[in-house]
Motif scaffolding. Structure first.
Motif, mmCIF file in Angstrom:
data_model
loop_
_atom_site.group_PDB
_atom_site.id
_atom_site.type_symbol
_atom_site.label_atom_id
_atom_site.label_comp_id
_atom_site.label_asym_id
_atom_site.label_seq_id
_atom_site.Cartn_x
_atom_site.Cartn_y
_atom_site.Cartn_z
ATOM 1 N N UNK A 201 96.777 -21.971 -42.478
ATOM 2 C CA UNK A 201 97.563 -22.378 -41.304
ATOM 3 C C UNK A 201 98.654 -21.362 -40.986
ATOM 4 N N UNK A 202 99.260 -20.791 -42.024
ATOM 5 C CA UNK A 202 100.290 -19.780 -41.794
ATOM 6 C C UNK A 202 99.678 -18.482 -41.275
ATOM 7 N N UNK A 203 98.495 -18.155 -41.745
ATOM 8 C CA UNK A 203 97.798 -16.978 -41.231
ATOM 9 C C UNK A 203 97.414 -17.173 -39.763
ATOM 10 N N UNK A 204 96.942 -18.371 -39.421
ATOM 11 C CA UNK A 204 96.570 -18.660 -38.035
ATOM 12 C C UNK A 204 97.780 -18.544 -37.115
ATOM 13 N N UNK A 205 98.947 -18.943 -37.608
ATOM 14 C CA UNK A 205 100.171 -18.833 -36.811
ATOM 15 C C UNK A 205 100.532 -17.380 -36.533
ATOM 16 N N UNK A 206 99.999 -16.458 -37.347
ATOM 17 C CA UNK A 206 100.227 -15.029 -37.152
ATOM 18 C C UNK A 206 99.106 -14.389 -36.331
ATOM 19 N N UNK A 207 98.235 -15.222 -35.753
ATOM 20 C CA UNK A 207 97.110 -14.780 -34.930
ATOM 21 C C UNK A 207 96.013 -14.089 -35.752
ATOM 22 N N UNK A 208 95.972 -14.362 -37.056
ATOM 23 C CA UNK A 208 94.881 -13.862 -37.884
ATOM 24 C C UNK A 208 93.623 -14.649 -37.539
ATOM 25 N N UNK A 209 92.500 -13.968 -37.367
ATOM 26 C CA UNK A 209 91.245 -14.641 -37.052
ATOM 27 C C UNK A 209 90.625 -15.156 -38.344
ATOM 28 N N UNK A 210 90.009 -16.346 -38.280
ATOM 29 C CA UNK A 210 89.554 -17.013 -39.503
ATOM 30 C C UNK A 210 88.055 -17.279 -39.464
ATOM 31 N N UNK A 211 87.385 -16.900 -40.567
ATOM 32 C CA UNK A 211 85.994 -17.262 -40.826
ATOM 33 C C UNK A 211 86.010 -18.283 -41.953
ATOM 34 N N UNK A 212 85.468 -19.467 -41.709
ATOM 35 C CA UNK A 212 85.530 -20.564 -42.678
ATOM 36 C C UNK A 212 84.146 -20.920 -43.194
ATOM 37 N N UNK A 213 84.022 -21.026 -44.519
ATOM 38 C CA UNK A 213 82.860 -21.627 -45.169
ATOM 39 C C UNK A 213 83.310 -23.003 -45.669
ATOM 40 N N UNK A 214 82.633 -24.075 -45.233
ATOM 41 C CA UNK A 214 83.058 -25.418 -45.624
ATOM 42 C C UNK A 214 81.851 -26.352 -45.686
ATOM 43 N N UNK A 215 82.115 -27.644 -45.906
ATOM 44 C CA UNK A 215 81.046 -28.628 -46.047
ATOM 45 C C UNK A 215 80.844 -29.406 -44.756
ATOM 46 N N UNK A 216 79.936 -30.391 -44.817
ATOM 47 C CA UNK A 216 79.585 -31.134 -43.604
ATOM 48 C C UNK A 216 80.702 -32.040 -43.111
ATOM 49 N N UNK A 217 81.705 -32.305 -43.960
ATOM 50 C CA UNK A 217 82.832 -33.130 -43.527
ATOM 51 C C UNK A 217 83.917 -32.293 -42.867
ATOM 52 N N UNK A 218 83.812 -30.996 -42.984
ATOM 53 C CA UNK A 218 84.683 -30.023 -42.334
ATOM 54 C C UNK A 218 86.115 -30.052 -42.866
ATOM 55 N N UNK A 219 86.492 -28.989 -43.514
ATOM 56 C CA UNK A 219 87.879 -28.801 -43.930
ATOM 57 C C UNK A 219 88.784 -28.862 -42.704
ATOM 58 N N UNK A 220 90.025 -29.341 -42.846
ATOM 59 C CA UNK A 220 90.967 -29.295 -41.717
ATOM 60 C C UNK A 220 91.154 -27.893 -41.156
ATOM 61 N N UNK A 221 90.822 -26.882 -41.945
ATOM 62 C CA UNK A 221 90.952 -25.498 -41.474
ATOM 63 C C UNK A 221 89.972 -25.221 -40.341
#
Length: 312
Positions: A201-221
């Motif tokens: 979340x802090x990285x996103x606030x700095x406009x860092x682009x995010x690639x997420x690997x997560x499960x079917x319930x989806x991380x809040x990220x």
């Protein structure tokens, strides 16, 4: 199908009032759907009957049915190995438990092939290889090891790859150097870790682009991620499997390899020369190879005659 996926269906014909409800549900998912229908209607600025009509249009019998499925989804996201221990306890011989587990992993791998579109892998590859800044990787207690594996692969293809490993206070200091040119790769599976979510979340606030690997319930990220790769986790064990996640990471790597240009190939060649010069692997150490050859027993042609023995 997860409720979030139902809400994001492209074939839904929604009225402006219904769009307000869907937007609220997605913005504050899943919390916004856990109250009463009246409270949801009030927050969205619509009438109570509009909420009821929407959930019926989505395929639920009514708001109680919608909410019960949402609660079940939330509970599944928070399951710990302790909670699942009795539910997934195997009966019979240990052999049957082993085979049942391996069969369930195979099924999970098959589900992984359709959990994420191929185009998503292509977008992820472009995000990683076209980034002008750093690639920073982070994961949870177990998934950080997959992050380390991906960092090892990416480090052969491009510069500026950093695996954070355990998220220590010093690891958070790296946020001071990140910005819109950088990419953060996050591995986050249930139960989602607070430190991983905080870093993302802090990285996103700095406009860092995010690639997420997560499960079917989806991380809040997932609300912050530009690209999300989804992996099924459930197997015949209290512990979720990361085998599909590893396969997806390696599939992404395979796609990157298939698109490598001359610069990346030249980098791999330079790395191989460095490894050879420093005898990193067995086949790159001539001295060691020579020792192995001289240590092998000499071949003989058979027993000597008495005359040959005298001459020797």
């Amino acid at each position: 199908m997860a409720i979030r996926d139902v809400l994001m269906r492209g074939d839904l014909a929604l009225t402006p009032s219904e769009e307000k409800i869907v937007r609220l549900l997605l913005t504050d998912y899943p919390t916004s759907g856990l109250g009463t229908a009246s409270s949801l209607a009030r927050r969205a600025g619509v009438s109570d009957p509009t909420v009821v009509r929407l959930v019926v249009k989505l395929g639920y019998e009514g708001f109680p049915d919608f909410q019960s499925k949402l609660l079940a989804e939330v509970e599944a996201r928070l399951h710990s190995p302790l909670l699942m221990m009795e539910a997934k306890r195997q009966s019979g011989s240990s052999d049957s438990a082993v085979l049942a587990y391996l069969d369930s992993v195979t099924a999970a791998l098959q589900k992984a092939t359709v959990a994420t579109p191929v185009q998503t892998y292509e977008r992820a590859a472009r995000l990683l290889m076209e980034a002008k800044g750093e690639i920073v990787l982070v994961g949870g207690r177990f998934s950080r090891h997959i992050a380390g594996m991906l960092a090892g692969y990416l480090g052969q293809f491009r510069t500026g790859v950093r695996d954070l490993g355990v998220l220590s206070p010093q690891a958070f200091d790296t946020l001071a150097d990140l910005g819109r040119r950088d990419v953060l790769v996050v591995f986050d599976y249930r139960r989602y870790q607070l430190d991983v979510m905080a870093y993302a979340s802090q990285a996103a606030a700095l406009d860092v682009r995010i690639l997420l690997f997560t499960d079917q319930w989806l991380s809040p990220i997932s609300d912050l991620a530009e690209v999300t790769i989804v992996s099924p986790l459930e197997v015949a064990s209290p512990y979720d499997t990361l085998a599909p996640a590893i396969a997806q990471m390696e599939a992404l790597t395979a796609h990157i390899v298939s698109t490598l240009g001359d610069d990346a190939r030249a980098r791999i060649e330079r790395i191989e020369k460095v490894r050879h010069a420093n005898a990193v692997t067995l086949d790159s150490d001539p001295q060691e190879n020579g020792k192995r050859q001289t240590s092998e027993p000499r071949k003989t042609a058979g027993p000597k005659s008495a005359k040959q023995d005298d001459q020797a």
